[in-house]
Design a protein around this motif. Structure first.
Motif, PDB file in Angstrom:
ATOM      1  N   THR A 136       0.848  -1.186   0.000  1.00  0.00           N
ATOM      2  CA  THR A 136       0.000   0.000   0.000  1.00  0.00           C
ATOM      3  C   THR A 136       0.887   1.240   0.000  1.00  0.00           C
ATOM      4  N   LYS A 137       0.624   2.136  -0.930  1.00  0.00           N
ATOM      5  CA  LYS A 137       1.399   3.375  -0.999  1.00  0.00           C
ATOM      6  C   LYS A 137       0.614   4.530  -0.394  1.00  0.00           C
ATOM      7  N   LYS A 138       1.283   5.309   0.419  1.00  0.00           N
ATOM      8  CA  LYS A 138       0.659   6.488   1.027  1.00  0.00           C
ATOM      9  C   LYS A 138       1.552   7.698   0.818  1.00  0.00           C
ATOM     10  N   THR A 139       0.923   8.815   0.604  1.00  0.00           N
ATOM     11  CA  THR A 139       1.674  10.059   0.524  1.00  0.00           C
ATOM     12  C   THR A 139       1.628  10.721   1.891  1.00  0.00           C
ATOM     13  N   GLU A 140       2.796  10.973   2.459  1.00  0.00           N
ATOM     14  CA  GLU A 140       2.884  11.558   3.787  1.00  0.00           C
ATOM     15  C   GLU A 140       3.659  12.871   3.726  1.00  0.00           C
ATOM     16  N   THR A 141       3.474  13.661   4.754  1.00  0.00           N
ATOM     17  CA  THR A 141       4.178  14.943   4.816  1.00  0.00           C
ATOM     18  C   THR A 141       4.824  15.117   6.183  1.00  0.00           C
ATOM     19  N   LEU A 142       5.837  15.945   6.213  1.00  0.00           N
ATOM     20  CA  LEU A 142       6.530  16.226   7.470  1.00  0.00           C
ATOM     21  C   LEU A 142       7.140  17.616   7.371  1.00  0.00           C
ATOM     22  N   ALA A 143       7.024  18.372   8.452  1.00  0.00           N
ATOM     23  CA  ALA A 143       7.590  19.722   8.481  1.00  0.00           C
ATOM     24  C   ALA A 143       8.221  19.959   9.841  1.00  0.00           C
ATOM     25  N   SER A 144       9.393  20.578   9.846  1.00  0.00           N
ATOM     26  CA  SER A 144      10.060  20.813  11.129  1.00  0.00           C
ATOM     27  C   SER A 144      11.109  21.903  11.013  1.00  0.00           C
ATOM     28  N   SER A 145      11.255  22.626  12.103  1.00  0.00           N
ATOM     29  CA  SER A 145      12.413  23.505  12.240  1.00  0.00           C
ATOM     30  C   SER A 145      13.563  22.641  12.726  1.00  0.00           C
ATOM     31  N   ILE A 146      14.794  23.110  12.566  1.00  0.00           N
ATOM     32  CA  ILE A 146      15.974  22.345  12.976  1.00  0.00           C
ATOM     33  C   ILE A 146      16.622  23.057  14.154  1.00  0.00           C
ATOM     34  N   ASN A 147      16.455  22.464  15.332  1.00  0.00           N
ATOM     35  CA  ASN A 147      17.040  23.068  16.533  1.00  0.00           C
ATOM     36  C   ASN A 147      18.335  22.380  16.949  1.00  0.00           C
ATOM     37  N   HIS A 148      18.516  21.157  16.532  1.00  0.00           N
ATOM     38  CA  HIS A 148      19.724  20.419  16.900  1.00  0.00           C
ATOM     39  C   HIS A 148      20.414  19.864  15.646  1.00  0.00           C
ATOM     40  N   ALA A 193       2.794  24.520   1.406  1.00  0.00           N
ATOM     41  CA  ALA A 193       2.512  25.819   2.021  1.00  0.00           C
ATOM     42  C   ALA A 193       1.585  25.679   3.218  1.00  0.00           C
ATOM     43  N   SER A 194       0.729  24.663   3.207  1.00  0.00           N
ATOM     44  CA  SER A 194      -0.234  24.476   4.295  1.00  0.00           C
ATOM     45  C   SER A 194       0.385  23.854   5.545  1.00  0.00           C
ATOM     46  N   LEU A 195       1.575  23.284   5.425  1.00  0.00           N
ATOM     47  CA  LEU A 195       2.213  22.638   6.566  1.00  0.00           C
ATOM     48  C   LEU A 195       2.738  23.683   7.541  1.00  0.00           C
ATOM     49  N   LYS A 196       2.501  23.445   8.813  1.00  0.00           N
ATOM     50  CA  LYS A 196       2.908  24.385   9.850  1.00  0.00           C
ATOM     51  C   LYS A 196       4.164  23.908  10.556  1.00  0.00           C
ATOM     52  N   LEU A 197       5.023  24.846  10.885  1.00  0.00           N
ATOM     53  CA  LEU A 197       6.242  24.540  11.625  1.00  0.00           C
ATOM     54  C   LEU A 197       6.002  24.786  13.099  1.00  0.00           C
ATOM     55  N   ASP A 198       6.615  23.968  13.939  1.00  0.00           N
ATOM     56  CA  ASP A 198       6.564  24.156  15.383  1.00  0.00           C
ATOM     57  C   ASP A 198       7.974  24.486  15.822  1.00  0.00           C
ATOM     58  N   ASP A 199       8.154  25.650  16.396  1.00  0.00           N
ATOM     59  CA  ASP A 199       9.504  26.114  16.699  1.00  0.00           C
ATOM     60  C   ASP A 199       9.976  25.803  18.115  1.00  0.00           C
ATOM     61  N   ASN A 200       9.209  24.986  18.875  1.00  0.00           N
ATOM     62  CA  ASN A 200       9.656  24.747  20.241  1.00  0.00           C
ATOM     63  C   ASN A 200      10.836  23.789  20.284  1.00  0.00           C
ATOM     64  N   ASP A 201      11.476  23.693  21.453  1.00  0.00           N
ATOM     65  CA  ASP A 201      12.700  22.902  21.587  1.00  0.00           C
ATOM     66  C   ASP A 201      12.469  21.410  21.474  1.00  0.00           C
ATOM     67  N   ASP A 202      11.230  20.988  21.677  1.00  0.00           N
ATOM     68  CA  ASP A 202      10.944  19.556  21.600  1.00  0.00           C
ATOM     69  C   ASP A 202      10.797  19.079  20.170  1.00  0.00           C
ATOM     70  N   LEU A 203      10.758  20.026  19.226  1.00  0.00           N
ATOM     71  CA  LEU A 203      10.648  19.696  17.810  1.00  0.00           C
ATOM     72  C   LEU A 203       9.427  18.853  17.487  1.00  0.00           C
ATOM     73  N   LEU A 204       8.316  19.131  18.193  1.00  0.00           N
ATOM     74  CA  LEU A 204       7.097  18.390  17.888  1.00  0.00           C
ATOM     75  C   LEU A 204       6.390  19.074  16.738  1.00  0.00           C
TER      76      LEU A 204
END
Length: 439
Positions: free
Chosen positions: A152-164, A413-424
């Motif tokens: 099964t193929k799925k299209t997934e997305t991921l967005a993140s700031s880089i703190n480490h 463009a719709s993906l949101k970044l979370d800038d906290n230290d936990d990188l969630l």
């Protein structure tokens, strides 16, 4: 008087006729077959029996195991009441299908045993990888055949700031850290992955494959945005048609590939930069260091930063094992202190090809590669070179490309970044392509 008698006779006759008719019609009604209620039984929905590897599991006892060290087909089958002559026969039948010597420790296998004889095996199924499997039919028919699990193929997305680190950002957001290798390949021409800033971030859309609800592999990146030093770099995979090789292009349809990669290693750390004055770690004297040192474990593959011809592949007292590549009339690169070389003089090589392995031969204190860069015969700082030349899509494919990336641009463009230290950071699954295939 005669008239009355005649009238009476007529009335009697009429009564008889009418009575007979009544009896006749009554008899007709009584003899008429009664309508019976007819019940039509519709065919019941077939019961789908559970299957594994195309076999009905309810007919057998199913045992799932893993190949142990020093375990072979013979001792696995002997444990399940298959004698040596039968084993020899099934091995012979498997030769044209699968080499039983390739059964490896750590891979899963399944034994189907009889309900009335739980010890005796009816089938042995070996899985060399999550998709493929080999069925050994141990019944009287004695046959061997292959099969594939549904993917099964799925299209997934991921967005993140880089703190480490990039690896850390991917892992903490549920992405496979191996996606970092793909990002390094896509953006290797523009981003120095050894000097990623804390404020950098990325958004990726990737296609991931699942078997039995579990992911296999990190997935393949289809589109991405990487923000490095405040500059957003877009990349979209595009294959014009089945006869044309696909590649990554920016939003204008220009290939993201450049003449040179930023570094000769996928991931490492810079321990010494290009400088005209450095205290040599071995000689303990101040002298110029006309290269960039990348530290990495011994044996790490070293790749050519650009395509060209090997002009030197040798060993010297100070350089150790080294390779020098001439790319064109302007540029030449050199790679020093290898543990061993993987190319020969005169050999034509391609960008990204492995040319040797990290070591500490020559004048070196630890495993690393010293990367040197010549421009018009003069050594220059490789990290300060900018290569803007690119190959754009031809006009016939440009409109098709721009149309194909609209939805991808909107999704990223719709993906949101979370800038906290936990990188969630936002990690979402989108556009599930429940596309089952035999792979």
């Amino acid at each position: 008087m005669k008239f009355k008698k005649k009238t009476i006779k007529i009335l009697i006759a009429l009564t008889i006729v009418l009575g007979s008719g009544f009896v006749f019609f009554s008899a007709f009604e009584l003899n008429k077959p009664t309508q019976k209620e007819v019940r039509v039984s519709l065919p019941s929905k077939p019961v789908l029996l559970p299957k594994q590897f195309g076999l009905h599991v309810d007919s057998f006892n199913v045992h799932k195991k893993t190949v142990a060290r020093n375990q072979f087909l013979s001792n696995i089958l002997e444990e399940h009441a298959i004698d040596r002559s039968a084993i020899a026969k099934i091995v012979e039948k498997s030769k044209s299908v699968f080499n039983v010597r390739k059964i490896s420790a750590g891979n899963p296998y399944t034994i189907f045993t009889y309900k009335n004889d739980p010890q005796r095996a009816a089938y042995f199924i070996y899985q060399p990888n999550p998709v493929d499997y080999i069925v050994f039919d141990l019944r009287d028919s004695m046959r061997v055949y292959t099969g594939k699990k549904d993917v099964t193929k799925k299209t997934e997305t991921l967005a993140s700031s880089i703190n480490h680190s990039l690896y850390d950002a991917l892992q903490k957001n549920g992405g496979d850290p191996l996606l970092a290798m793909q990002l390094a390949e896509i953006y290797g021409w523009a981003i120095d992955f050894y000097a990623i800033n804390k404020d950098d971030w990325f958004k990726i859309q990737y296609e991931r494959e699942y078997v039995d609800g579990k992911p296999i592999g990190p997935g393949k990146i289809q589109s991405a945005i990487f923000s490095h030093k405040g500059k957003e770099l877009q990349a979209y995979y595009f294959q014009p048609d089945s006869t044309t090789k696909g590649g990554f292009y920016d939003e204008e349809g220009n290939s993201v590939k450049r003449a040179f990669l930023k570094a000769p290693l996928k991931f490492s750390r810079i321990t010494s930069r290009y400088t005209n004055r450095r205290l040599h770690p071995v000689q303990k004297v101040w002298k110029a260091h006309l290269g960039t040192d990348y530290a990495a474990p011994s044996g790490t593959p070293i790749i050519a930063t650009g395509s060209g011809t090997v002009v030197e592949s040798a060993f010297t007292k100070y350089n150790g094992n080294y390779v020098k590549i001439k790319h064109n009339g302007t540029y030449t690169t050199q790679y020093l202190h290898m543990s061993r070389r993987a190319v020969k003089r005169g050999q034509n090589i391609q960008q990204g090809q492995v040319i040797g392995y990290v070591g500490s031969t020559g004048l070196a204190t630890g495993p690393h590669v010293c990367y040197r860069f010549w421009k018009n015969g003069k050594q220059v700082d490789a990290l300060k070179q900018n290569f803007h030349e690119t190959i754009p899509l031809s006009e016939e494919f440009l409109a098709q490309f721009k149309s194909s990336i609209i939805a991808k641009q909107q999704l990223l463009a719709s993906l949101k970044l979370d800038d906290n230290d936990d990188l969630l950071a936002a990690s979402t699954q989108a556009n599930e392509l429940e596309e089952k295939t035999a792979f």
